[in-house]
Design a protein around this motif. Sequence first.
Motif, short mmCIF file in Angstrom:
data_model
loop_
_atom_site.label_atom_id
_atom_site.label_comp_id
_atom_site.label_asym_id
_atom_site.label_seq_id
_atom_site.Cartn_x
_atom_site.Cartn_y
_atom_site.Cartn_z
N ASN A 1 0.81 -1.22 0.00
CA ASN A 1 0.00 0.00 0.00
C ASN A 1 0.85 1.27 0.00
O ASN A 1 0.33 2.35 0.28
N ILE A 2 2.14 1.13 -0.31
CA ILE A 2 3.04 2.28 -0.35
C ILE A 2 3.56 2.46 -1.78
O ILE A 2 4.14 1.53 -2.35
N THR A 3 3.33 3.62 -2.34
CA THR A 3 3.83 3.96 -3.68
C THR A 3 4.84 5.09 -3.54
O THR A 3 4.57 6.08 -2.86
N GLU A 4 6.00 4.93 -4.19
CA GLU A 4 7.06 5.92 -4.04
C GLU A 4 7.47 6.52 -5.39
O GLU A 4 7.49 5.83 -6.41
N PHE A 5 7.80 7.80 -5.34
CA PHE A 5 8.38 8.48 -6.49
C PHE A 5 9.63 9.21 -6.01
O PHE A 5 9.65 9.79 -4.92
N PHE A 6 10.67 9.16 -6.83
CA PHE A 6 11.94 9.81 -6.51
C PHE A 6 12.19 10.93 -7.52
O PHE A 6 12.02 10.75 -8.73
N LEU A 7 12.58 12.07 -6.99
CA LEU A 7 12.88 13.23 -7.83
C LEU A 7 14.37 13.52 -7.80
O LEU A 7 14.97 13.48 -6.72
N PRO A 8 14.97 13.74 -8.95
CA PRO A 8 14.35 13.98 -10.26
C PRO A 8 14.11 12.74 -11.11
O PRO A 8 13.64 12.88 -12.25
N ARG A 9 14.39 11.56 -10.62
CA ARG A 9 14.28 10.37 -11.46
C ARG A 9 12.92 10.24 -12.14
O ARG A 9 12.84 9.94 -13.35
N PHE B 1 5.90 13.72 1.96
CA PHE B 1 6.93 14.41 1.19
C PHE B 1 8.21 14.44 2.02
O PHE B 1 8.19 14.83 3.19
N THR B 2 9.31 14.02 1.41
CA THR B 2 10.59 14.06 2.11
C THR B 2 11.57 14.91 1.31
O THR B 2 11.63 14.82 0.08
N THR B 3 12.31 15.75 2.00
CA THR B 3 13.34 16.54 1.33
C THR B 3 14.44 16.90 2.32
O THR B 3 14.16 17.36 3.42
N PRO B 4 15.67 16.69 1.94
CA PRO B 4 16.75 17.22 2.78
C PRO B 4 16.72 18.75 2.74
O PRO B 4 16.13 19.34 1.84
N ASN B 5 17.35 19.37 3.69
CA ASN B 5 17.53 20.81 3.66
C ASN B 5 18.71 21.12 2.73
O ASN B 5 19.83 20.70 2.96
N TYR B 6 18.43 21.84 1.67
CA TYR B 6 19.47 22.32 0.76
C TYR B 6 19.46 23.84 0.80
O TYR B 6 18.53 24.47 0.29
N CYS B 7 20.46 24.43 1.43
CA CYS B 7 20.58 25.90 1.47
C CYS B 7 19.32 26.54 2.05
O CYS B 7 18.77 27.49 1.48
N MET B 8 18.85 26.01 3.17
CA MET B 8 17.69 26.54 3.87
C MET B 8 16.42 26.49 3.02
O MET B 8 15.55 27.36 3.11
N ALA B 9 16.30 25.45 2.21
CA ALA B 9 15.14 25.32 1.33
C ALA B 9 14.97 23.85 0.95
O ALA B 9 15.88 23.04 1.15
N SER C 1 14.81 20.66 -1.67
CA SER C 1 15.70 20.34 -2.79
C SER C 1 15.17 20.96 -4.09
O SER C 1 13.97 21.18 -4.26
N ALA C 2 16.07 21.22 -5.02
CA ALA C 2 15.68 21.78 -6.31
C ALA C 2 14.68 20.88 -7.05
O ALA C 2 13.71 21.38 -7.63
N PRO C 3 14.87 19.54 -7.06
CA PRO C 3 13.89 18.70 -7.74
C PRO C 3 12.49 18.81 -7.13
O PRO C 3 11.49 18.77 -7.86
N LEU C 4 12.40 18.95 -5.80
CA LEU C 4 11.08 19.07 -5.19
C LEU C 4 10.46 20.43 -5.49
O LEU C 4 9.26 20.54 -5.72
#
Length: 235
Positions: free
Chosen positions: A31-39, A79-87, A89-92
């Motif tokens: 029941n878990i569907t995943e998408f990876f950005l930018p892939r 939604f998961t995103t690392p902190n990149y430069c206080m923002a 990620s660019a792909p997200l």
Amino acid sequence: MKITMIHGQNHKGSTYHIGRILAETLETEDNITEFFLPRDLNHFCLGCYTCIEDEEKCPFYEEKKRIADAMEQADLLIFTTPNYCMAPSAPLKAFIDLFYQYWIPHRPRKHMFSKKAVVISTTAGMGAGQAIKTVKRTLAYWGVPYIKTYGVAVQASCWAEVKEDKKVKIMKDMVRLAGKIKRASCGKPSPYIRLMFRMMVLSRKNQAGDVPAETVYWQKNGWLNGRIPWKIDEE
């Protein structure tokens, strides 16, 4: 509970692992569907405005549709995103731009008004809150009524380097968060978002700054005739 995860990175780092801990605490793998950005969506919005008239004319429509369909079918969005430069990620951020038509002033999706969502970010030191802020604001403008956030300084550059005691705490936090998500009802969007929706109804009725194709969309949903997307009992 169906879960759709949008990862703002291709690699499986600390943020990814925390998101997976939460998802697996709530549901089985099926029941878990995943998408990876930018892939899974490796594009920037071109600003061509073709989607204003017809979303299917977007040059990236087919890739977007796969993700859009999964989000529609899900009960919970993570939604998961690392902190990149206080923002985020660019792909997200590119993902957010490509789905700008979901915002209430344009073509909000009726199903988003009954979703739950979680935004997760990690950082080595500071900035997780700033990364979360942009994504949370976007979800609110999509009409999502229930949004939880989790930011943590892992003090490491990868999951393998995170100290064991911090991993234990993160695990406990995710168990608690999963419990809250299970028990909670979606509720309504914030008063500000409800007000914005009603202002857009008036604006479209008065044809102020009108985009005819978008007004037709609102008419088809019955929103110019008194229907309210968060009142699902009317559907």
